[in-house]
Design an enzyme around this catalytic site. Structure first.
Site, PDB file in Angstrom:
ATOM      1  N   LYS A  52       1.032  -1.028   0.128  1.00 60.01           N
ATOM      2  CA  LYS A  52       0.665   0.078   0.174  1.00 60.01           C
ATOM      3  C   LYS A  52       0.612   1.601  -0.187  1.00 60.01           C
ATOM      4  O   LYS A  52       0.318   2.137  -0.386  1.00 60.01           O
ATOM      5  CB  LYS A  52      -1.172   0.070   1.253  1.00 60.01           C
ATOM      6  CG  LYS A  52      -2.412  -0.878   1.256  1.00 60.01           C
ATOM      7  CD  LYS A  52      -2.479  -0.948   2.560  1.00 60.01           C
ATOM      8  CE  LYS A  52      -3.922  -2.082   2.428  1.00 60.01           C
ATOM      9  NZ  LYS A  52      -4.488  -2.782   3.245  1.00 60.01           N
ATOM     10  N   GLN A  96      -4.350  -1.376   9.571  1.00 61.88           N
ATOM     11  CA  GLN A  96      -4.124  -3.308   9.576  1.00 61.88           C
ATOM     12  C   GLN A  96      -4.984  -4.148  10.128  1.00 61.88           C
ATOM     13  O   GLN A  96      -4.535  -4.443  10.809  1.00 61.88           O
ATOM     14  CB  GLN A  96      -2.535  -3.310   8.113  1.00 61.88           C
ATOM     15  CG  GLN A  96      -2.750  -5.034   8.247  1.00 61.88           C
ATOM     16  CD  GLN A  96      -3.661  -4.304   6.551  1.00 61.88           C
ATOM     17  OE1 GLN A  96      -3.077  -3.551   5.764  1.00 61.88           O
ATOM     18  NE2 GLN A  96      -4.062  -5.514   6.191  1.00 61.88           N
ATOM     19  N   ASP A 119     -10.862   3.028   4.317  1.00 58.24           N
ATOM     20  CA  ASP A 119     -11.378   1.954   3.952  1.00 58.24           C
ATOM     21  C   ASP A 119     -12.640   1.426   4.416  1.00 58.24           C
ATOM     22  O   ASP A 119     -13.156   0.196   3.296  1.00 58.24           O
ATOM     23  CB  ASP A 119     -10.277   0.816   5.400  1.00 58.24           C
ATOM     24  CG  ASP A 119      -9.450   0.095   4.979  1.00 58.24           C
ATOM     25  OD1 ASP A 119      -8.699  -0.396   4.346  1.00 58.24           O
ATOM     26  OD2 ASP A 119      -8.751  -0.417   5.959  1.00 58.24           O
TER      27      ASP A 119
END
Ligand code: NAP
Length: 290
Positions: A52, A96, A119
Site C-alpha cells: 500500500k 491494518q 477503508d
C-alpha cells in the site's frame, strides 16, 4: 474464458490518479497523504502495508507507516488513532486488520474519524453505502465493481451469489450488487457457512463472488456454464519452491473451473491489486473532500 486482469486495470487506475496528483502539485497544493498503522508482526499484514505504501509512492501521494509492537495496548492504539484523526496533514488512514487478539477491532473501527476512514469500515460509511449516499466504499468490493465497470460486464438482472458475509467483503459486496446502479441491479443471494444446498445455489449463479478463505472450495460442479467468477480468497500455504516459502491459494479451483466461465479472476493479479487501487481512490477522495 477471459481472465479479468486486475494488475493492468489497477495500473490504469494508478496512472489516472498520478495525473490528478500532478494537477494538484501544479496548483501548488498539498498532495494526498495516507497513513497506515501496523500493530504486531503478522507477515501477511506487513506485506499488505508495504504494498500500500509502495502504491502511494508510485502515484505521488505522501505516506506514513506507523509500526506498533505486538504488545501495544488497546488504549495505546486508540490514542494513536485520536492523534491521526486530529492530524491536519493526513487525509486518510487505515489500521491494518487483524489487530492482535487482545485488542477489540470494533473499538478500533469506531474510533476512526469517518472522514478519514479510507477503508470504509466505520458505521457511518457502511450506513451511507446502504443508503446509496456518498461514502468511502470498502476497498475490495469497490475494486470488484471497478473490474465489472472496466470490462463492461453486464450485471443487471443477473443472479449474483456472494459466498461469504464478512463486514469488509461479502456484505458490502452484496449491497453494491443489489443497488440500482450500473454495475449493480443484480438479484443477490448471500451465502455463508450455514447455507443449505450451497452447491446447487452456486451453480445457479450468473455471477459468483467468493470470499470465504477456504482454499479451492469452489469446484467445477458448483459453477454454471458461462458464469462470471470472482475469487477474493487469498490463503497462504507453505511452498518450499518459493523464495518466500509460501504461495497464495484462492477459494476457487481455478484450473478446473476456468473453462466453464465467461470471465474469471485468478488469485494473483486479480482482486488483490484492485483492492489496493481502491484504497488510493478513497485517499484521493478524502483529500478532495477536504
Ligand atoms: P472472514 O471474515 O473470515 O469471513 C468468511 C466468510 O466465509 C464468513 O461469512 C463465513 O461464514 C464464510 N464461510 C466460511 N467457510 C464457509 C463454508 N465452508 N461455506 C460457506 N461459507 C463459508 O473472511 P474475509 O475477511 O471476508 O476474507 C475472505 C477471504 O478473502 C480470505 O481468504 C481473505 O484473505 C481474502 N481477502 C482478500 C482480499 C483481496 O484483496 N484479495 C481482501 C480481503 C480479503 P459465517 O459468517 O457463517 O462464519
Amino acid at each position: 474464458m477471459q481472465l479479468l486482469d486486475g494488475s493492468s486495470c489497477s495500473e490504469q487506475i494508478r496512472q489516472e490518479i498520478a495525473l490528478k496528483v500532478d494537477e494538484i502539485k501544479s496548483r501548488g497544493e498539498r498532495v494526498p497523504h495516507l497513513a497506515a498503522v501496523l500493530v504486531g508482526n503478522d507477515g501477511a499484514s506487513q506485506n499488505y502495508v508495504a504494498f500500500k505504501i509502495k502504491d502511494c509512492e508510485q502515484v505521488g501521494f505522501n505516506s506514513t507507516t506507523i509500526r506498533m509492537e505486538e504488545t501495544t495496548t488497546e488504549q495505546e492504539l486508540l490514542d494513536k488513532i485520536a492523534e491521526l484523526n486530529a492530524d491536519d496533514d493526513i487525509d486518510g488512514f487505515i489500521v491494518q486488520l487483524p489487530v492482535p487478539k487482545h485488542i477489540d477491532d470494533n473499538k478500533v473501527i469506531l474510533a476512526i474519524d469517518p472522514r478519514k476512514d479510507v477503508d470504509g469500515f466505520c458505521p457511518e460509511n457502511v450506513g451511507n453505502l446502504s443508503l446509496g449516499l456518498p461514502t468511502f466504499i470498502s476497498a475490495t468490493p469497490n475494486g470488484i465493481m471497478e473490474l465489472f465497470r472496466r470490462y463492461n460486464i453486464e450485471t443487471e438482472g443477473k443472479h449474483c451469489v456472494v459466498l461469504g458475509r464478512s463486514n469488509i467483503v461479502g456484505t458490502p459486496m452484496a449491497v453494491l450488487m443489489s443497488r440500482n446502479t450500473n454495475p449493480g441491479n443484480a438479484t443477490v443471494t448471500i451465502a455463508h457457512s450455514r447455507t443449505k444446498n450451497l452447491k446447487e445455489l452456486c451453480a445457479s449463479a450468473d455471477i459468483l463472488i467468493v470470499a470465504i478463505g477456504k482454499t479451492e472450495f469452489v469446484t467445477a460442479d458448483m459453477v454454471k456454464e458461462g458464469a462470471v467468477v470472482i475469487d477474493v480468497g487469498q490463503t497462504r500455504v507453505p511452498d518450499s519452491s518459493k523464495k518466500s516459502g509460501f504461495r497464495n491459494v484462492g477459494d476457487v479451483d481455478f484450473e478446473n473451473v476456468k473453462d466453464k466461465c465467461s470471465y474469471i479472476t485468478y488469485v494473483t493479479g486479480g482482486v488483490g491489486p484492485m483492492t489496493r487501487a481502491s484504497l488510493l481512490q478513497n485517499t484521493l477522495k478524502a483529500h478532495q473532500r477536504r
